[in-house]
Enzyme design. Structure first.
Site, PDB file in Angstrom:
ATOM      1  N   LYS A  69       0.939  -0.931   0.138  1.00  0.00           N
ATOM      2  CA  LYS A  69      -0.182   0.239  -0.115  1.00  0.00           C
ATOM      3  C   LYS A  69       0.998   1.002  -0.055  1.00  0.00           C
ATOM      4  CE  LYS A  69      -3.981   1.664   2.690  1.00  0.00           C
ATOM      5  NZ  LYS A  69      -5.250   1.947   3.899  1.00  0.00           N
ATOM      6  N   SER A 144      -9.647   1.606   2.617  1.00  0.00           N
ATOM      7  CA  SER A 144      -8.849   2.269   1.966  1.00  0.00           C
ATOM      8  C   SER A 144      -7.836   1.592   0.888  1.00  0.00           C
ATOM      9  CB  SER A 144      -8.261   3.815   2.486  1.00  0.00           C
ATOM     10  OG  SER A 144      -7.331   2.760   3.330  1.00  0.00           O
ATOM     11  N   SER A 168      -9.933  -0.821   6.332  1.00  0.00           N
ATOM     12  CA  SER A 168      -9.485  -0.584   5.461  1.00  0.00           C
ATOM     13  C   SER A 168      -8.646  -2.316   5.093  1.00  0.00           C
ATOM     14  CB  SER A 168      -8.694   0.274   6.062  1.00  0.00           C
ATOM     15  OG  SER A 168      -9.289   1.598   4.968  1.00  0.00           O
TER      16      SER A 168
HETATM   17  N1  GLN Z   1     -13.624   3.682   6.002  1.00  0.00           N
HETATM   18  C1  GLN Z   1     -12.841   3.830   7.056  1.00  0.00           C
HETATM   19  C2  GLN Z   1     -12.410   5.460   7.362  1.00  0.00           C
HETATM   20  O1  GLN Z   1     -12.570   6.557   6.356  1.00  0.00           O
HETATM   21  C3  GLN Z   1     -11.614   2.757   7.911  1.00  0.00           C
HETATM   22  C4  GLN Z   1     -10.260   3.761   7.136  1.00  0.00           C
HETATM   23  C5  GLN Z   1      -9.131   2.910   7.398  1.00  0.00           C
HETATM   24  O2  GLN Z   1      -9.081   1.763   8.409  1.00  0.00           O
HETATM   25  N2  GLN Z   1      -7.671   3.399   6.940  1.00  0.00           N
HETATM   26  O3  GLN Z   1     -12.114   6.234   8.239  1.00  0.00           O
END
Ligand code: GLN
Length: 474
Positions: A69, A144, A168
């Protein structure tokens, strides 16, 4: 075996170790697929294998290439965290998690697309365009870590690193039909991970199957990292899972996370897997996490609050974008206005507000107290149960654009993953069969450092579910 892409990462590693597969050929096979990526899963692809590939192949990870990532710092390689404010940024050092995996024999294949600073559930918040779901290119891969999930699901990478702050790793794994594991908070060093919400951020693997997840996780955890004061020594080594039965395992199904708001097809697939668990000898009973319904609201105070502080560093002074201006204040303002996307700005404003004097107690303080209650809920559940289970995502992959105009609908994607994040407990998403032609995810969570147990139970279920993690690769 003529097509190395068809092998799981663990299979590829053992063939390399046996001298039956040339690691440079394996790298090339994936490199050409990643370079021809039509899903926008990669933001950077290595041109050739590292010169040390042959030596790396002797390590436990067998020279099997790794997609990472984009928010992990990789020395001399663009590390942009999905943000235009970091466009072209090449850090002078490599994140501990990536470095440990390189040392264990996984060369860097490429960097994967993500929501900007990991804020999002669909990858549509990336400054580098959305990622497409390989099962249906009109749909999102989740976020994400959407680039990592799509790359593994489409066979563009054997395995990938992601991060999970509120879901994410698990949610994109679920939407792409692969395995995703968020380790216990602190089990993997955060050093060199571009920060979103430091009390929640955790790195973990996205893989085609459970064995691959165990193999790679085993090389990420270990002694604590002196460069991350919140990192912890893992109390045991990670074993490759072997369980075929679940006799004696007690699985709790939290009422709060297995009913309302979940699509019928997702629930049906979840319940089928619960029956499989019972057939394998587990006892499955309803349980309660009474404060879980408040987790999402607490998370969307705490995570933006931490983000507003973490993102203060992007000021145009030290690195990243700088917009020239007459005065310093104007330079800050222009840089941040042009460099950050809409969701990041929304979070900074929400977070700054939640921390502002006069409101701090009402928002941040209260959210912290909810978090403590959720930690206690999980602790109580784990007195009666070895693990808890619920679906990973309330829906299958949604269409591109379906939630971009409605932040609350987007935030609801995380309703089943955020509780475990707030509690800091490990959780894994396992492909759980299809609904309407799209994959669903079965989520398992356990007490801190129960990764071996989670992997074992997931492995037994995986054998019985027999899900083919790779969508048709036309
Ligand atoms: N979708 C969640 C957010 O927008 C979690 C994102 C994540 O785990 N980095 O914060």
């Amino acid at each position: 075996m003529s097509d190395p892409i068809a092998l799981s990462a663990a299979e590829a590693a053992s063939r390399v170790h046996a001298g039956a597969l040339d690691p440079a050929e394996l790298f090339d096979a994936y490199q050409s697929r990643a370079a021809a990526d039509e899903l926008n899963a990669f933001t950077w692809v290595a041109e050739e294998p590292p010169t040390a590939t042959a030596a790396m192949a002797e390590g436990p990870l067998g020279g099997v290439p790794l997609a990472v990532k984009d928010l992990f710092c990789t020395r001399g390689v663009p590390s942009q965290a999905g943000s235009r404010i970091l466009q072209g940024y090449e850090p002078p050092y490599t994140a501990t998690a990536v470095e440990r995996l390189e040392q264990a024999g996984a060369p860097l294949l490429g960097k994967t697309n993500q929501d900007e600073f990991a804020m999002g559930s669909s990858n549509e918040n990336s400054g580098y365009g959305p990622v497409l779901n390989p099962w249906d290119r009109g749909r999102v891969p989740g976020g994400s870590s959407g680039g990592s999930a799509a790359a593994v699901a489409a066979g563009l990478a054997p395995w990938a690193l992601g991060t999970d702050t509120g879901g994410s790793i698990r949610q994109p794994a679920s939407l792409c039909g692969i395995v995703g594991l968020k380790p216990t908070y602190g089990a993997v060093s955060r050093y060199g991970m571009i920060a979103f919400a430091s009390s929640l951020d955790q790195a973990g693997p996205l893989t085609r199957n459970v064995t691959d997840a165990a193999l790679i996780l085993g090389q990420m955890v270990g002694p604590r990292d002196r460069c991350d004061s919140t990192s912890l020594e893992f109390p045991e080594s990670i074993e490759l899972p072997t369980a075929t039965r679940l006799d004696g395992a007690a699985i709790g199904v939290p009422e709060e996370l297995s009913g309302e708001g979940i699509e019928d097809g997702v629930l049906r697939a979840f319940e089928e897997t619960l029956h499989i668990a019972e057939r394998l000898g587990a006892t499955v009973k309803r349980c309660r996490l009474p404060h879980a319904p408040h987790a999402l609201s607490a998370y969307y105070v705490l995570a933006p609050a931490e983000a507003s502080s973490n993102l203060a560093r992007y000021d145009g002074v030290r690195y990243g974008l700088r917009e020239e201006a007459e005065t310093l204040l104007e330079m800050y303002t222009r840089t941040r206005r042009d460099g950050f996307g809409a969701e990041v700005k929304r979070r900074i404003m929400l977070g700054t507000y939640a921390l502002s004097s006069g409101y701090y107690e009402a928002y941040y303080g209260r959210a912290q107290r909810v978090r403590t209650k959720i930690v206690e809920d999980f602790r109580a559940a784990f007195e009666d149960f070895d693990l808890v289970a619920c679906p990973t995502s309330p829906t299958v992959a949604f269409e591109l654009g379906a939630r971009t105009g409605d932040p609350l609908a987007m935030y609801m994607s995380d309703v089943l993953t955020v509780p475990m994040s707030l509690a800091g407990v490990p959780a894994l998403s396992l492909p759980n069969g299809m609904s309407d032609g799209l994959p669903t995810g079965f989520q398992l969570a356990g007490p801190p450092f129960s990764e071996n147990r989670l992997l074992d139970v997931a492995f037994a279920l995986e054998q019985a579910i027999d899900f083919d993690a790779v969508p048709a690769r036309a």
